[in-house]
Enzyme design. Structure first.
Site, mmCIF file in Angstrom:
data_model
loop_
_atom_site.group_PDB
_atom_site.id
_atom_site.type_symbol
_atom_site.label_atom_id
_atom_site.label_comp_id
_atom_site.label_asym_id
_atom_site.label_seq_id
_atom_site.Cartn_x
_atom_site.Cartn_y
_atom_site.Cartn_z
ATOM 1 N N HIS A 127 -31.514 -35.042 27.804
ATOM 2 C CA HIS A 127 -31.879 -34.693 26.423
ATOM 3 C C HIS A 127 -33.233 -33.970 26.419
ATOM 4 C CE1 HIS A 127 -32.991 -35.082 22.235
ATOM 5 N NE2 HIS A 127 -31.731 -35.366 21.974
ATOM 6 N N GLU A 129 -35.663 -33.987 24.439
ATOM 7 C CA GLU A 129 -36.832 -34.824 24.115
ATOM 8 C C GLU A 129 -37.333 -35.535 25.378
ATOM 9 O OE1 GLU A 129 -36.441 -37.928 21.025
ATOM 10 O OE2 GLU A 129 -37.885 -39.048 22.209
ATOM 11 N N CYS A 195 -37.892 -44.707 17.211
ATOM 12 C CA CYS A 195 -38.188 -44.352 15.820
ATOM 13 C C CYS A 195 -37.225 -45.108 14.908
ATOM 14 C CB CYS A 195 -38.028 -42.850 15.646
ATOM 15 S SG CYS A 195 -38.096 -42.341 13.938
ATOM 16 N N SER A 224 -23.020 -36.840 17.044
ATOM 17 C CA SER A 224 -22.677 -38.207 17.446
ATOM 18 C C SER A 224 -23.275 -39.233 16.480
ATOM 19 C CB SER A 224 -23.129 -38.485 18.876
ATOM 20 O OG SER A 224 -24.507 -38.309 18.964
ATOM 21 N N ASN A 225 -24.427 -38.897 15.870
ATOM 22 C CA ASN A 225 -24.985 -39.887 14.943
ATOM 23 C C ASN A 225 -24.158 -39.957 13.655
ATOM 24 O OD1 ASN A 225 -26.703 -38.657 12.566
ATOM 25 N ND2 ASN A 225 -26.980 -37.303 14.295
#
Ligand code: F3S
Length: 284
Positions: A127, A129, A195, A224-225
């Site tokens: 990913h 991030e 988070c 996916s979320n």
């Protein structure tokens, strides 16, 4: 018909801030080249709209190397120190829209690795991030996302570790992996950098779905979320439907129902949510 839109539907704070930044920059660019390093969000419609406003997406470091002038916006996921330096070395103007919560992780891993701690990042190594976080560690950093990987991590006794997490990682899973590492004889500090935005969106969706007759979950095909939100709502409300835009909404879903709840995945723009809300109110 009562229509309730979840307060946490759609963009989280960091994504909203990044998207707004690009629109703002596009408005000021006056024809000067403007780029985002990677698509600003996983929503084709938004990326296309920005493209029409002159914003181009740099999809790789190689593409970045070809750019010699203009502004580059860094998206909410953030980037590694190397990319930051590259942007600077190429003389480009940088607008950093890295989410402050991600920036905080960059600072933690930079400081702790400079103090000699080995960094362990709990998250998905592919990913962007996580790639960015990794890129702020001096020395070696390790990325793990499963209990097996946590078990396999082996350091000399007493090794000083600093464990952080990708912002969207599942809290329970993070706890499991951390416990595996803490059982070993290292000197570890653990910073929970997850988070709360994703959790809050899911908790609100669950609560809303348990109270209404029909639940609509809006989001992109590959999100996916959004899929996760759908599953959560479906457990609470049998009449849960997944739509990408108002065009997918079927009249019969709402016939004879008195209340509708609406939530949306993290990359769903507000205007799509509002359009669904408006149409449900007016037409049904
Ligand atoms: Fe969003 Fe920033 Fe959290 S981008 S999910 S508010 S870390």
């Amino acid at each position: 018909m009562k229509v309730v839109v979840a307060k946490t539907a759609g963009f989280c704070f960091g994504v909203k801030r990044a998207v707004d930044t690009v629109y703002e920059q596009a408005g000021q660019a006056g024809g000067a080249p403007l780029y985002t390093y990677g698509p600003i969000i996983h929503n084709e419609e938004v990326v296309r709209d920005l493209e029409e406003k002159g914003v181009r997406v740099l999809n790789s470091e190689e593409e970045l190397e070809q750019v010699t002038e203009g502004t580059v916006v860094i998206r909410s996921h953030g980037v590694s120190r190397r990319i930051c330096e590259k942007l600077e070395a190429q003389g480009l103007r940088v607008v950093d829209a890295t989410c402050p919560f991600v920036k905080k992780i960059h600072n933690i891993v930079r400081e702790e690795s400079e103090k000699g701690r080995t960094i362990v990042i709990v998250g998905d190594g592919s990913h962007p991030e996580v790639e960015g976080i990794r890129g702020w560690c001096s020395g070696k950093a390790y990325v793990i996302e499963s209990p097996e990987e946590a078990e396999r991590l082996k350091f000399p006794e007493g090794t000083r570790l600093c464990i952080v997490s990708q912002t969207t990682f599942n809290y329970n899973k993070f706890q499991v992996l951390v416990e595996i590492i803490l059982k070993k004889s290292y000197d570890s500090i653990v910073v929970n950098t997850i988070c709360s935005a994703t959790h809050e969106r899911q908790a609100e969706a669950r609560k809303l779905a348990s109270k209404i007759d029909v639940m609509l979950v809006i989001g992109g095909k590959h999100s996916s979320n959004t899929q996760k939100l759908y599953e959560i709502c479906r457990k609470e409300c049998n009449n849960t439907y997944y739509i990408q835009t108002i065009r997918d909404l079927q009249k019969e879903w709402l016939e004879g129902r008195r209340s509708v709840g609406i939530t949306a995945g993290a990359s769903t723009p507000n205007h799509i949510i509002e359009e669904v809300q408006r149409n449900v109110r007016i037409k049904f």
